[in-house]
Motif scaffolding. Structure first.
Motif, short mmCIF file in Angstrom:
data_model
loop_
_atom_site.label_atom_id
_atom_site.label_comp_id
_atom_site.label_asym_id
_atom_site.label_seq_id
_atom_site.Cartn_x
_atom_site.Cartn_y
_atom_site.Cartn_z
N LEU A 1 40.33 -11.53 0.19
CA LEU A 1 41.06 -11.01 1.35
C LEU A 1 41.14 -9.48 1.31
O LEU A 1 40.92 -8.82 2.33
N ASP A 2 41.42 -8.93 0.13
CA ASP A 2 41.47 -7.47 0.00
C ASP A 2 40.10 -6.85 0.31
O ASP A 2 40.00 -5.83 1.02
N GLY A 3 39.03 -7.45 -0.20
CA GLY A 3 37.69 -6.94 0.06
C GLY A 3 37.31 -7.05 1.53
O GLY A 3 36.69 -6.15 2.09
N GLU A 4 37.73 -8.14 2.17
CA GLU A 4 37.42 -8.32 3.58
C GLU A 4 38.17 -7.30 4.44
O GLU A 4 37.61 -6.78 5.41
N VAL A 5 39.40 -7.02 4.12
CA VAL A 5 40.19 -6.04 4.88
C VAL A 5 39.56 -4.66 4.75
O VAL A 5 39.43 -3.93 5.74
N ALA A 6 39.14 -4.30 3.55
CA ALA A 6 38.50 -3.00 3.35
C ALA A 6 37.17 -2.93 4.11
O ALA A 6 36.85 -1.91 4.73
N LEU A 7 36.41 -4.00 4.09
CA LEU A 7 35.14 -4.03 4.80
C LEU A 7 35.34 -3.98 6.31
O LEU A 7 34.60 -3.30 7.02
N LEU A 8 36.35 -4.66 6.80
CA LEU A 8 36.65 -4.61 8.23
C LEU A 8 37.00 -3.19 8.65
O LEU A 8 36.56 -2.71 9.70
N ALA A 9 37.74 -2.49 7.83
CA ALA A 9 38.10 -1.11 8.14
C ALA A 9 36.87 -0.21 8.15
O ALA A 9 36.79 0.74 8.94
N LYS A 10 35.88 -0.49 7.30
CA LYS A 10 34.67 0.33 7.27
C LYS A 10 33.75 0.05 8.45
O LYS A 10 33.09 0.94 8.96
N LEU A 11 33.70 -1.21 8.89
CA LEU A 11 32.77 -1.59 9.95
C LEU A 11 33.31 -1.34 11.35
O LEU A 11 32.56 -0.95 12.24
N VAL A 12 34.58 -1.56 11.56
CA VAL A 12 35.15 -1.52 12.92
C VAL A 12 35.98 -0.25 13.06
O VAL A 12 36.96 -0.06 12.36
N ALA A 13 35.57 0.61 14.01
CA ALA A 13 36.28 1.86 14.22
C ALA A 13 37.59 1.64 14.99
O ALA A 13 38.63 2.17 14.62
#
Length: 161
Positions: A13-25
Motif C-alpha cells: 500500500l505504501d509503495g502504491e501510494v508513492a507510485l500513484l503520486a509519481k504517475l498522476v499529477a
C-alpha cells in the motif's frame, strides 16, 4: 504468518501510494491514471505469477523489490507513453462497413501454363497475384528452343539425304 501478510500488505500500500503520486499529477491527468492502471495490472499479474511459482504469497521484501523496479524513471516513462498511445488510439466503430468488401465470386483458377485456367495440375500459389508475363515468355522460349534442337537432332541423326 498473519503478521507477515499484514506487513506485506502495508508495504504494498505504501509503495502504491508513492507510485500513484509519481504517475498522476492531478485529478484531470487521464494519462497518469491510465498509466497507474497499467502498473496495477502488471503488479497483480506479478503476484499471480509469484504465487504460482513459489506456492506462497510474496513477503514485504519481495514486494518492495518489485516496486523498486516499477518506480524507475524508464518504467514510469514507458507506462505514461503506453497510456498516451491508448488514449490517442482511434476508436473503431463496430457498425461501420469493412474497409474492403468480401469477394462474392471465386476468381478463376490460373496455372503456370494455361492462362484460361485448368482444373488440376500446376496451380499458382496465389491466384490473385498479377500474371508473370516474363516467366511465361521464358517458358515459351525454352519450349521453342527445345523444338528447334529436337528438329535439328532428328535431321542430323535420322534423315538421310
Amino acid at each position: 504468518m498473519a503478521e507477515n501478510t499484514a506487513g506485506s500488505l502495508a508495504a504494498a500500500l505504501d509503495g502504491e501510494v508513492a507510485l500513484l503520486a509519481k504517475l498522476v499529477a492531478d485529478e484531470d491527468d487521464a494519462e497518469g491514471l491510465v498509466a497507474f492502471a497499467l502498473h496495477r495490472r502488471a503488479f497483480l499479474d506479478w503476484i499471480t505469477a509469484f504465487e504460482a511459482a513459489e506456492q506462497r504469497k510474496p513477503n514485504e521484501g519481495e514486494i518492495r523489490l518489485f516496486l523498486m523496479g516499477e518506480t524507475a524513471d524508464r518504467r514510469l516513462a514507458a507506462y505514461r507513453e503506453r497510456a498516451s498511445l491508448m488514449i490517442d488510439a482511434p476508436k473503431i466503430d463496430p457498425a461501420a462497413a469493412p474497409a474492403r468488401p468480401m469477394p462474392t465470386k471465386k476468381p478463376p483458377l490460373r496455372t503456370w501454363f494455361w492462362p484460361w485456367g485448368f482444373s488440376s495440375g500446376f496451380v499458382v500459389a496465389d491466384p490473385d497475384a498479377p500474371m508473370n508475363w516474363r516467366g511465361l515468355f521464358l517458358r515459351l522460349a525454352m519450349l521453342g528452343a527445345a523444338v528447334v534442337v529436337t528438329a535439328l537432332a532428328l535431321r542430323i541423326f535420322f534423315v538421310r539425304a
